[in-house]
Design a protein around this motif. Sequence first.
Motif, PDB file in Angstrom:
ATOM      1  N   TYR A   3       1.344   0.421   1.477  1.00 18.92           N
ATOM      2  CA  TYR A   3       0.843   1.025   0.248  1.00 18.92           C
ATOM      3  C   TYR A   3      -0.595   0.560  -0.002  1.00 18.92           C
ATOM      4  O   TYR A   3      -0.869  -0.166  -0.970  1.00 18.92           O
ATOM      5  N   PRO A   4      -1.521   0.945   0.853  1.00 15.41           N
ATOM      6  CA  PRO A   4      -2.907   0.468   0.722  1.00 15.41           C
ATOM      7  C   PRO A   4      -3.563   0.949  -0.566  1.00 15.41           C
ATOM      8  O   PRO A   4      -3.366   2.090  -0.989  1.00 15.41           O
ATOM      9  N   ASN A   5      -4.351   0.068  -1.167  1.00 15.43           N
ATOM     10  CA  ASN A   5      -4.993   0.358  -2.445  1.00 15.43           C
ATOM     11  C   ASN A   5      -6.457   0.721  -2.220  1.00 15.43           C
ATOM     12  O   ASN A   5      -7.366  -0.012  -2.596  1.00 15.43           O
ATOM     13  N   GLY A   6      -6.701   1.849  -1.544  1.00 11.88           N
ATOM     14  CA  GLY A   6      -8.066   2.301  -1.350  1.00 11.88           C
ATOM     15  C   GLY A   6      -8.440   2.455   0.111  1.00 11.88           C
ATOM     16  O   GLY A   6      -7.795   1.926   1.011  1.00 11.88           O
ATOM     17  N   VAL A  40      -3.564   0.869  14.740  1.00 10.73           N
ATOM     18  CA  VAL A  40      -3.271   0.484  13.363  1.00 10.73           C
ATOM     19  C   VAL A  40      -1.896   1.022  12.986  1.00 10.73           C
ATOM     20  O   VAL A  40      -1.592   2.194  13.218  1.00 10.73           O
ATOM     21  N   VAL A  41      -1.064   0.169  12.420  1.00  9.82           N
ATOM     22  CA  VAL A  41       0.267   0.584  11.974  1.00  9.82           C
ATOM     23  C   VAL A  41       0.497   0.066  10.563  1.00  9.82           C
ATOM     24  O   VAL A  41      -0.015  -0.991  10.173  1.00  9.82           O
ATOM     25  N   LEU A  42       1.259   0.818   9.780  1.00  7.64           N
ATOM     26  CA  LEU A  42       1.675   0.371   8.453  1.00  7.64           C
ATOM     27  C   LEU A  42       2.924  -0.478   8.586  1.00  7.64           C
ATOM     28  O   LEU A  42       3.777  -0.218   9.439  1.00  7.64           O
ATOM     29  N   ASN A  43       3.042  -1.507   7.731  1.00 10.33           N
ATOM     30  CA  ASN A  43       4.197  -2.392   7.876  1.00 10.33           C
ATOM     31  C   ASN A  43       5.516  -1.644   7.704  1.00 10.33           C
ATOM     32  O   ASN A  43       6.528  -2.020   8.297  1.00 10.33           O
ATOM     33  N   GLY A  44       5.507  -0.563   6.931  1.00 14.17           N
ATOM     34  CA  GLY A  44       6.741   0.195   6.734  1.00 14.17           C
ATOM     35  C   GLY A  44       7.198   0.956   7.963  1.00 14.17           C
ATOM     36  O   GLY A  44       8.348   1.419   8.030  1.00 14.17           O
ATOM     37  N   SER A  45       6.307   1.106   8.959  1.00  8.82           N
ATOM     38  CA  SER A  45       6.688   1.825  10.181  1.00  8.82           C
ATOM     39  C   SER A  45       7.294   0.914  11.232  1.00  8.82           C
ATOM     40  O   SER A  45       7.745   1.376  12.279  1.00  8.82           O
ATOM     41  N   LEU A  46       7.293  -0.396  10.973  1.00  7.45           N
ATOM     42  CA  LEU A  46       7.900  -1.347  11.897  1.00  7.45           C
ATOM     43  C   LEU A  46       9.377  -1.488  11.556  1.00  7.45           C
ATOM     44  O   LEU A  46       9.737  -1.797  10.422  1.00  7.45           O
ATOM     45  N   SER A  47      10.225  -1.248  12.535  1.00  9.49           N
ATOM     46  CA  SER A  47      11.665  -1.142  12.266  1.00  9.49           C
ATOM     47  C   SER A  47      12.417  -2.433  12.570  1.00  9.49           C
ATOM     48  O   SER A  47      13.529  -2.402  13.085  1.00  9.49           O
ATOM     49  N   LEU A  48      11.809  -3.575  12.250  1.00  8.43           N
ATOM     50  CA  LEU A  48      12.497  -4.840  12.492  1.00  8.43           C
ATOM     51  C   LEU A  48      13.651  -5.022  11.510  1.00  8.43           C
ATOM     52  O   LEU A  48      13.569  -4.615  10.349  1.00  8.43           O
ATOM     53  N   ASP A  76      -1.774  -8.205   6.078  1.00 13.56           N
ATOM     54  CA  ASP A  76      -0.779  -7.986   5.042  1.00 13.56           C
ATOM     55  C   ASP A  76      -0.367  -9.345   4.489  1.00 13.56           C
ATOM     56  O   ASP A  76      -0.748 -10.388   5.035  1.00 13.56           O
ATOM     57  N   LYS A  77       0.418  -9.341   3.417  1.00 12.23           N
ATOM     58  CA  LYS A  77       0.905 -10.580   2.819  1.00 12.23           C
ATOM     59  C   LYS A  77       2.426 -10.603   2.733  1.00 12.23           C
ATOM     60  O   LYS A  77       2.995 -11.432   2.022  1.00 12.23           O
ATOM     61  N   ASP A  78       3.071  -9.686   3.429  1.00  8.65           N
ATOM     62  CA  ASP A  78       4.528  -9.592   3.439  1.00  8.65           C
ATOM     63  C   ASP A  78       5.090 -10.782   4.216  1.00  8.65           C
ATOM     64  O   ASP A  78       5.078 -10.797   5.444  1.00  8.65           O
ATOM     65  N   LYS A  79       5.574 -11.788   3.498  1.00 11.47           N
ATOM     66  CA  LYS A  79       5.991 -13.022   4.168  1.00 11.47           C
ATOM     67  C   LYS A  79       7.244 -12.830   5.007  1.00 11.47           C
ATOM     68  O   LYS A  79       7.432 -13.545   6.007  1.00 11.47           O
ATOM     69  N   TYR A  80       8.096 -11.884   4.634  1.00 13.97           N
ATOM     70  CA  TYR A  80       9.316 -11.675   5.407  1.00 13.97           C
ATOM     71  C   TYR A  80       9.002 -11.052   6.764  1.00 13.97           C
ATOM     72  O   TYR A  80       9.489 -11.504   7.801  1.00 13.97           O
TER      73      TYR A  80
END
Length: 304
Positions: free
Chosen positions: A18-21, A44-52, A73-77
């Motif tokens: 969900y990039p802000n700009g 370049v990939v969005l974190n939501g496209s990674l199917s882990l 990104d800052k998604d720690k999980y």
Amino acid sequence: MNVRTGKNMKGIVIMNAYPNGEKFYRQSERIARALKAAGAEAEVVLNGSLSLFVGADGRIRGARECDFAVYLDKDKYLGRMLEKTGLRLFNRAEAVERCDDKMLTYLALSESGLCVPETIAAPLCYTPGVQANERFLASVAERLSFPLVVKKSFGSFGKDVRLVYDREALKETAQEFLYCPHFYQRYIAESAGRDIRVLVIGGKAVGAMERRAKAGEFRSNIELGGKGGAVALKEDFRLAAERAANVLGLDYCGVDLLESERGPVLCEVNSNAFFEGLEAAAGIDVAKLYAEYIADTMRRMGKA
């Protein structure tokens, strides 16, 4: 392990879903192009496209076959999951987590010899409908004096950073921030409305700029109207920035330093610092320098 074998390195540049700009896309694409020029395949990939996912056997499943990831990104999980698959992250997950939580940044840098603003963490509150503890706030005011700075532990671009001048404003801000992790800091008046942003790659300062706030604003963030300009980096500022990056274990970061009578005071460390403004001020190609550092690191690891 899902690391590829073969001659060419392959990496992914991960940005938030969900990039802000547009600047998020620009920075990611710049790094991907620079990686290709440095000899690595990259997309370049969005974190939501990674199917882990965590499988029923407790193992991480769904990882892509690649050698490294530039983690914007800052998604720690997700960061922790990627590392469990054997992927080398730039920056590593723990380093990103320490920078994302500003209070954790100060705790990680404690005993490091770096100067930081005197800081008091607010007690966490989980009970609905209560008032901020006035006895605690009185002790904050007595210790730090006015004006003082109040910050949420999580946030970027100067958002949710307040300068409060009296007990009433302190009480109002504490109530507003009550259910969010936050802290209180001594105001460094000598550096009012300005700071030095130092970019560090591979433990070495590669460029710096002075940021000055717009009229009537104490925060110097470019996103809040601040302006960046060229600056000659003083040796003590260079050493402080490099020390912070090394203690936090960062491959890449922006270190924000304040000027004080004691010398440089560390304000914040950003693991995913935007570099367009600094490139313009310092006349350097940050994407190229970062990509070359990543490629060299992977070659030393025998991944090329």
